[in-house]
Design a protein around this motif. Sequence first.
Motif, PDB file in Angstrom:
ATOM      1  N   GLY A   1      41.350  36.625  34.132  1.00 23.50           N
ATOM      2  CA  GLY A   1      40.416  37.922  34.274  1.00 23.50           C
ATOM      3  C   GLY A   1      40.996  38.953  34.617  1.00 23.50           C
ATOM      4  N   ASN A   2      40.614  39.955  35.550  1.00 22.27           N
ATOM      5  CA  ASN A   2      40.978  41.301  35.871  1.00 22.27           C
ATOM      6  C   ASN A   2      41.144  41.311  37.137  1.00 22.27           C
ATOM      7  OD1 ASN A   2      41.462  43.892  36.650  1.00 22.27           O
ATOM      8  ND2 ASN A   2      40.399  45.254  35.381  1.00 22.27           N
ATOM      9  N   PRO A   3      42.224  41.602  37.834  1.00 22.11           N
ATOM     10  CA  PRO A   3      42.290  40.473  39.593  1.00 22.11           C
ATOM     11  C   PRO A   3      41.526  41.477  40.085  1.00 22.11           C
ATOM     12  CG  PRO A   3      44.795  41.574  38.113  1.00 22.11           C
ATOM     13  CD  PRO A   3      43.362  41.431  36.957  1.00 22.11           C
ATOM     14  N   TYR A   4      41.861  43.001  39.765  1.00 21.74           N
ATOM     15  CA  TYR A   4      41.650  44.104  40.103  1.00 21.74           C
ATOM     16  C   TYR A   4      39.699  43.613  40.673  1.00 21.74           C
ATOM     17  CZ  TYR A   4      45.560  46.305  39.900  1.00 21.74           C
ATOM     18  OH  TYR A   4      46.697  46.071  40.141  1.00 21.74           O
ATOM     19  N   VAL A   5      39.118  42.973  39.479  1.00 20.01           N
ATOM     20  CA  VAL A   5      37.263  42.788  40.557  1.00 20.01           C
ATOM     21  C   VAL A   5      36.673  41.762  40.443  1.00 20.01           C
ATOM     22  CG1 VAL A   5      36.425  45.041  38.972  1.00 20.01           C
ATOM     23  CG2 VAL A   5      37.275  42.987  37.792  1.00 20.01           C
ATOM     24  N   VAL A   6      38.166  40.563  39.971  1.00 20.68           N
ATOM     25  CA  VAL A   6      37.472  39.287  40.196  1.00 20.68           C
ATOM     26  C   VAL A   6      38.497  39.046  41.545  1.00 20.68           C
ATOM     27  CG1 VAL A   6      37.910  36.552  38.680  1.00 20.68           C
ATOM     28  CG2 VAL A   6      37.514  38.571  37.264  1.00 20.68           C
TER      29      VAL A   6
ATOM     30  N   LEU B   1      32.468  40.733  32.335  1.00 20.37           N
ATOM     31  CA  LEU B   1      33.956  39.804  33.224  1.00 20.37           C
ATOM     32  C   LEU B   1      33.562  38.700  32.881  1.00 20.37           C
ATOM     33  CD1 LEU B   1      33.441  41.831  36.635  1.00 20.37           C
ATOM     34  CD2 LEU B   1      35.111  41.847  35.029  1.00 20.37           C
TER      35      LEU B   1
ATOM     36  N   GLN C   1      35.158  37.711  30.163  1.00 18.81           N
ATOM     37  CA  GLN C   1      37.113  37.791  30.975  1.00 18.81           C
ATOM     38  C   GLN C   1      37.455  39.171  30.263  1.00 18.81           C
ATOM     39  OE1 GLN C   1      39.531  34.551  32.229  1.00 18.81           O
ATOM     40  NE2 GLN C   1      37.101  34.949  33.449  1.00 18.81           N
ATOM     41  N   ASN C   2      37.199  39.831  29.352  1.00 22.42           N
ATOM     42  CA  ASN C   2      37.986  41.483  29.210  1.00 22.42           C
ATOM     43  C   ASN C   2      38.752  42.227  29.707  1.00 22.42           C
ATOM     44  OD1 ASN C   2      37.751  42.935  27.030  1.00 22.42           O
ATOM     45  ND2 ASN C   2      35.668  41.901  26.264  1.00 22.42           N
ATOM     46  N   GLY C   3      38.902  42.919  29.178  1.00 19.98           N
ATOM     47  CA  GLY C   3      39.429  44.978  29.523  1.00 19.98           C
ATOM     48  C   GLY C   3      40.920  43.960  30.670  1.00 19.98           C
ATOM     49  N   VAL C   4      41.391  43.138  30.516  1.00 16.39           N
ATOM     50  CA  VAL C   4      42.763  43.545  31.784  1.00 16.39           C
ATOM     51  C   VAL C   4      43.751  44.139  31.195  1.00 16.39           C
ATOM     52  CG1 VAL C   4      43.412  40.927  31.684  1.00 16.39           C
ATOM     53  CG2 VAL C   4      43.371  41.829  29.691  1.00 16.39           C
ATOM     54  N   ARG C   5      43.652  44.443  32.609  1.00 18.78           N
ATOM     55  CA  ARG C   5      44.648  45.759  32.909  1.00 18.78           C
ATOM     56  C   ARG C   5      45.363  45.650  32.472  1.00 18.78           C
ATOM     57  NH1 ARG C   5      44.303  49.644  38.842  1.00 18.78           N
ATOM     58  NH2 ARG C   5      45.076  49.782  38.338  1.00 18.78           N
ATOM     59  N   ASP C   6      46.052  44.560  32.987  1.00 14.46           N
ATOM     60  CA  ASP C   6      47.543  43.861  32.711  1.00 14.46           C
ATOM     61  C   ASP C   6      47.932  43.181  31.762  1.00 14.46           C
ATOM     62  OD1 ASP C   6      48.095  41.895  35.455  1.00 14.46           O
ATOM     63  OD2 ASP C   6      46.361  42.395  34.119  1.00 14.46           O
TER      64      ASP C   6
END
Lengths: 172, 179
Positions: A2-7, B170, B173-178
């Motif tokens: 997941g995106n660690p900036y929001v999860v 979310l 688990q979409n939209g991974v920034r990295d």
Amino acid sequence: MGNPYVVAGGGDAWSAEAAASGRKGTQRLLEVRIAEPGDEVLAALGLPDGEQVVCRSRLMLLDDVPVEIADSFYPASFAAGSPLASPAKIRGGAVAALAALGRAAAEVIESVTARLPDSPETQLLAIPAIEPLLLLSRISYDATGVPVEYAVNRMIARHAAPLVYRMRVTPS
Amino acid sequence: MIVPDDGLRSRQRQLAGDLRALILSGDIAAGQRLPSTAELRERYGVNNMTVTRAVAILKAEGLAEGYRGKSVVATGRRPAGIRAVHEPPIRATDRTTAVLAALGHPVREAVDRVSVRLATVAEFVALDLPGDVPVLRQFRVAYAAGRRAVEATVMIKSGQRFEIRYDVPLRDQNGVRDD
């Protein structure tokens, strides 16, 4: 992943992202205040005129060099009096603080654009005026669809890794 | 305190740049007056001519309007939001997804990588950019089943005109920034 900036669960997302590439990610808290925001913030959070927000403003550094100004806005109705409004670094991060308030993000909308910096930005980021900024604004919604955070990240584009978005193609 | 000279651009471009940022962010809202010539003269330590030229740059970009003797106001033109989606077909003229499907490679997903830089000379000319405008570069790869890449597209957009919007659930688990 997941995106660690929001999860929640990843701890300090910024230092972890930097460490993954062998660098040091730190942040400096510039300001925490409760104020009546401008129209853009009100609209993003779906708040009526006159509502207040908690604003946390941070300077993100990579190997001690400023690379990003990160501002987060939360409705004061639930954020005032919480760790989100404390003038100190939040243990476990703001994402964890939101989750603890029962307002974890379930969906986000991100908007990406670009412009040149203004004078305060050139000073804070120590960049020349012809250094492009990447602007990432993110509205986070909780599971009930209520906006819980509006984040505006102004990054030095040259230092920013490309933002990556995966889109599923829905059969027509 | 006078706003310092960046030593790289002409003073009028610097002044226009600061006002442009205020207009694009909405801090100077549509219909709201720009700071007065006297105020700008004092804040930047410049003469009337420099202020006039800076305002002319913003008028040429469509960000401000006003006539001699009247106050200059922001037009409130903000970057248009475009929602990034990859659905077949994206639009009538875009038939590549249909062609790919006909060839037996229906597109299942697409990944965008978005970055920002100053425009190249070719982009500057092609997009008719008004001045120092950074561009958004969308590098999109479309995949068929089995994560097989079947199409790569580079899209360049003026940062001043566009804001690209991504909706990210979310739970997926979409939209991974990295990534």
